[in-house]
Design a protein around this motif. Structure first.
Motif, mmCIF file in Angstrom:
data_model
loop_
_atom_site.group_PDB
_atom_site.id
_atom_site.type_symbol
_atom_site.label_atom_id
_atom_site.label_comp_id
_atom_site.label_asym_id
_atom_site.label_seq_id
_atom_site.Cartn_x
_atom_site.Cartn_y
_atom_site.Cartn_z
ATOM 1 N N ASN A 8 -1.437 -6.131 4.899
ATOM 2 C CA ASN A 8 -2.960 -5.763 4.311
ATOM 3 C C ASN A 8 -3.048 -6.309 2.831
ATOM 4 O O ASN A 8 -4.218 -6.498 2.664
ATOM 5 N N SER A 9 -2.101 -6.333 2.354
ATOM 6 C CA SER A 9 -2.023 -6.698 1.371
ATOM 7 C C SER A 9 -0.659 -7.510 0.460
ATOM 8 O O SER A 9 -0.022 -7.340 1.006
ATOM 9 N N ASP A 10 -1.450 -7.660 -0.689
ATOM 10 C CA ASP A 10 -0.126 -8.566 -1.612
ATOM 11 C C ASP A 10 -0.009 -7.516 -2.796
ATOM 12 O O ASP A 10 -0.939 -7.090 -3.100
ATOM 13 N N CYS A 11 1.302 -6.893 -2.505
ATOM 14 C CA CYS A 11 1.708 -5.848 -3.707
ATOM 15 C C CYS A 11 2.137 -6.231 -4.580
ATOM 16 O O CYS A 11 4.099 -6.533 -4.697
ATOM 17 N N TYR A 12 1.879 -5.483 -6.091
ATOM 18 C CA TYR A 12 2.843 -6.508 -7.682
ATOM 19 C C TYR A 12 3.276 -4.830 -7.899
ATOM 20 O O TYR A 12 3.453 -3.761 -6.942
ATOM 21 N N TYR A 13 4.233 -5.195 -8.307
ATOM 22 C CA TYR A 13 5.527 -3.367 -8.311
ATOM 23 C C TYR A 13 6.635 -4.324 -9.236
ATOM 24 O O TYR A 13 6.860 -4.887 -9.451
ATOM 25 N N LYS A 22 18.990 8.071 -8.061
ATOM 26 C CA LYS A 22 17.808 8.685 -7.431
ATOM 27 C C LYS A 22 16.710 7.405 -7.952
ATOM 28 O O LYS A 22 17.322 6.672 -8.831
ATOM 29 N N THR A 23 15.992 7.499 -6.367
ATOM 30 C CA THR A 23 14.674 6.626 -7.167
ATOM 31 C C THR A 23 13.599 6.987 -7.080
ATOM 32 O O THR A 23 13.708 8.328 -6.259
ATOM 33 N N ILE A 24 12.948 7.139 -7.726
ATOM 34 C CA ILE A 24 11.472 7.415 -7.767
ATOM 35 C C ILE A 24 10.914 6.769 -7.655
ATOM 36 O O ILE A 24 10.585 5.689 -8.272
ATOM 37 N N VAL A 25 9.696 6.640 -6.994
ATOM 38 C CA VAL A 25 7.955 6.208 -6.833
ATOM 39 C C VAL A 25 6.784 6.590 -7.930
ATOM 40 O O VAL A 25 6.498 8.243 -6.818
ATOM 41 N N PHE A 26 6.053 5.918 -8.619
ATOM 42 C CA PHE A 26 4.864 5.730 -8.925
ATOM 43 C C PHE A 26 3.918 5.322 -8.323
ATOM 44 O O PHE A 26 4.214 4.456 -8.338
ATOM 45 N N SER A 27 3.059 6.307 -8.047
ATOM 46 C CA SER A 27 1.398 5.814 -7.470
ATOM 47 C C SER A 27 0.038 5.746 -8.654
ATOM 48 O O SER A 27 0.192 7.629 -8.596
ATOM 49 N N ASN A 28 -0.234 5.051 -8.438
ATOM 50 C CA ASN A 28 -1.560 5.213 -9.750
ATOM 51 C C ASN A 28 -2.619 6.253 -9.757
ATOM 52 O O ASN A 28 -2.239 6.239 -8.208
ATOM 53 N N SER A 29 -3.324 6.402 -10.074
ATOM 54 C CA SER A 29 -4.462 6.950 -9.870
ATOM 55 C C SER A 29 -6.014 6.110 -10.215
ATOM 56 O O SER A 29 -6.048 5.523 -9.884
ATOM 57 N N LEU A 30 -6.837 6.465 -8.959
ATOM 58 C CA LEU A 30 -8.076 5.644 -8.811
ATOM 59 C C LEU A 30 -8.289 4.703 -10.123
ATOM 60 O O LEU A 30 -8.908 5.324 -11.353
ATOM 61 N N GLY A 31 -8.392 3.660 -10.538
ATOM 62 C CA GLY A 31 -8.729 3.011 -11.353
ATOM 63 C C GLY A 31 -8.238 2.779 -12.889
ATOM 64 O O GLY A 31 -7.773 2.198 -13.614
ATOM 65 N N THR A 32 -6.716 2.586 -12.481
ATOM 66 C CA THR A 32 -5.705 2.846 -13.169
ATOM 67 C C THR A 32 -4.324 1.149 -12.557
ATOM 68 O O THR A 32 -4.921 0.656 -11.791
ATOM 69 N N ASP A 33 -3.475 1.271 -13.020
ATOM 70 C CA ASP A 33 -2.270 0.527 -12.002
ATOM 71 C C ASP A 33 -1.057 1.084 -12.878
ATOM 72 O O ASP A 33 -1.366 1.960 -13.578
ATOM 73 N N LEU A 34 0.124 0.104 -12.309
ATOM 74 C CA LEU A 34 0.978 0.712 -12.514
ATOM 75 C C LEU A 34 1.889 0.924 -14.310
ATOM 76 O O LEU A 34 2.994 1.843 -14.071
ATOM 77 N N THR A 35 0.919 0.377 -15.269
ATOM 78 C CA THR A 35 1.120 0.134 -16.486
ATOM 79 C C THR A 35 1.349 2.557 -16.871
ATOM 80 O O THR A 35 1.816 2.892 -17.986
ATOM 81 N N MET A 36 0.048 2.721 -16.583
ATOM 82 C CA MET A 36 0.217 4.223 -16.908
ATOM 83 C C MET A 36 1.476 5.165 -17.233
ATOM 84 O O MET A 36 0.941 5.935 -17.282
ATOM 85 N N TRP A 37 2.818 4.564 -15.959
ATOM 86 C CA TRP A 37 3.737 5.426 -15.559
ATOM 87 C C TRP A 37 4.711 5.303 -17.395
ATOM 88 O O TRP A 37 6.080 5.228 -16.954
ATOM 89 N N ASN A 49 16.097 5.766 -10.861
ATOM 90 C CA ASN A 49 15.676 4.333 -10.605
ATOM 91 C C ASN A 49 14.429 4.078 -10.318
ATOM 92 O O ASN A 49 13.591 5.098 -9.624
ATOM 93 N N VAL A 50 13.523 3.213 -10.934
ATOM 94 C CA VAL A 50 11.975 3.449 -11.467
ATOM 95 C C VAL A 50 11.214 2.573 -10.990
ATOM 96 O O VAL A 50 11.212 1.176 -10.423
ATOM 97 N N LEU A 51 10.212 3.214 -9.598
ATOM 98 C CA LEU A 51 10.113 1.735 -8.735
ATOM 99 C C LEU A 51 8.483 2.216 -9.012
ATOM 100 O O LEU A 51 7.929 3.287 -8.682
ATOM 101 N N ARG A 52 7.813 1.254 -9.846
ATOM 102 C CA ARG A 52 6.244 1.631 -9.919
ATOM 103 C C ARG A 52 5.394 0.422 -8.959
ATOM 104 O O ARG A 52 5.806 -1.111 -8.660
ATOM 105 N N MET A 53 4.248 1.085 -8.400
ATOM 106 C CA MET A 53 3.310 -0.101 -7.814
ATOM 107 C C MET A 53 1.516 -0.036 -8.111
ATOM 108 O O MET A 53 0.992 0.963 -8.234
#
Length: 259
Positions: A8-13, A22-37, A49-53
């Motif tokens: 349902n969308s194009d996802c930038y990651y 180990k890999t950790i996935v980060f999910s941003n807050s409302l109104g931010t983007d993956l750079t907050m991490w 390993n770090v996956l930000r989306m």
């Protein structure tokens, strides 16, 4: 550009494979983007390993509808993991990302080793407050709530001591896609996991901000009380504790992952 077409969308990651187990996935807050991490990378890159989306409708990820649900945003995470062939990971989400983490832990427990949810609640705010905010930004744009957002997100001390960091994050906030922001406001408005937390089987770390007026320490304590395997810590921060107390935040994740 690392963009994956989801249902349902194009996802930038951004996926950074540091050669860790180990890999950790980060999910941003409302109104931010993956750079907050980005403030977590120095410490955690030695262990994960770090996956930000970018959540749907945020940053460079697209959105096609005027309203979206936390369940839909959670399914985006699962679909991204499937496409990247990541079977079992750690997850960290803040605020709206913390709601997504709750949904994931309840509905897809086998995909997650442990989950970190910060500055969040089983239910955030009320319908009236969210509807008022949606109406305000639709009529007056994102700029109309930037000052109030700064006060919610950061303590006065941090705004004074780290003006460049604050300015960068608020600039990203102001540049939000209006449709993505209001659709996600609706997702947060409609989410309530209070009655489902007992079914969350994944071990969870709850992080609260002592000066967070949006999702309070009491909200964090309620989460930890109802989630069967959980612990709760508090940082001397407002709503974006991962930015304001970046090193301490990262160390709590690391300690939780190893114990």
């Amino acid at each position: 550009m690392p963009i994956i077409k989801l249902s349902n969308s194009d996802c930038y990651y951004e996926f950074e494979d540091f050669g860790n187990d180990k890999t950790i996935v980060f999910s941003n807050s409302l109104g931010t983007d993956l750079t907050m991490w980005e403030y977590q990378l120095d410490i955690l890159s030695h262990h994960f390993n770090v996956l930000r989306m970018d959540t749907r409708g945020h940053g460079k990820s697209t959105i096609k509808q005027d309203e979206v649900s936390i369940a839909e945003l959670g399914r985006d995470v699962i679909e991204l993991l499937d496409q990247l062939k990541l079977e079992k990971v750690y997850f960290c989400g803040l605020s709206m990302g913390g709601l997504i983490g709750q949904w994931l832990g309840i509905n897809h427990p086998k995909r997650f080793e442990k989950i970190i949810i910060s500055n969040t609640a089983a239910k955030i705010g009320n319908d009236e407050g969210w509807n008022t905010r949606i109406q305000q930004v639709l009529e007056n744009g994102m700029v109309s709530i930037v000052d109030a957002t700064a006060e919610r997100w950061f303590t006065p001390e941090f705004r004074k001591s780290a003006p460049d960091t604050v300015s960068k994050i608020l600039k990203n906030f102001e540049n939000n896609d209006l449709r993505g922001y209001t659709a996600s406001c609706a997702a947060v408005r409609d989410a309530d996991f209070t009655a489902q937390l007992y079914d969350l089987e994944v071990p969870v770390l709850v992080i609260s901000g002592l000066q967070d007026q949006v999702t309070t320490v009491e909200d964090g304590k309620l989460l930890a009380k109802r989630i069967p395997v959980s612990r709760h810590v508090s940082l001397d921060a407002a709503h974006l504790s991962s930015v304001e107390c970046a090193e301490e935040f990262s160390k709590h994740i690391l300690h939780f992952s190893e114990n």
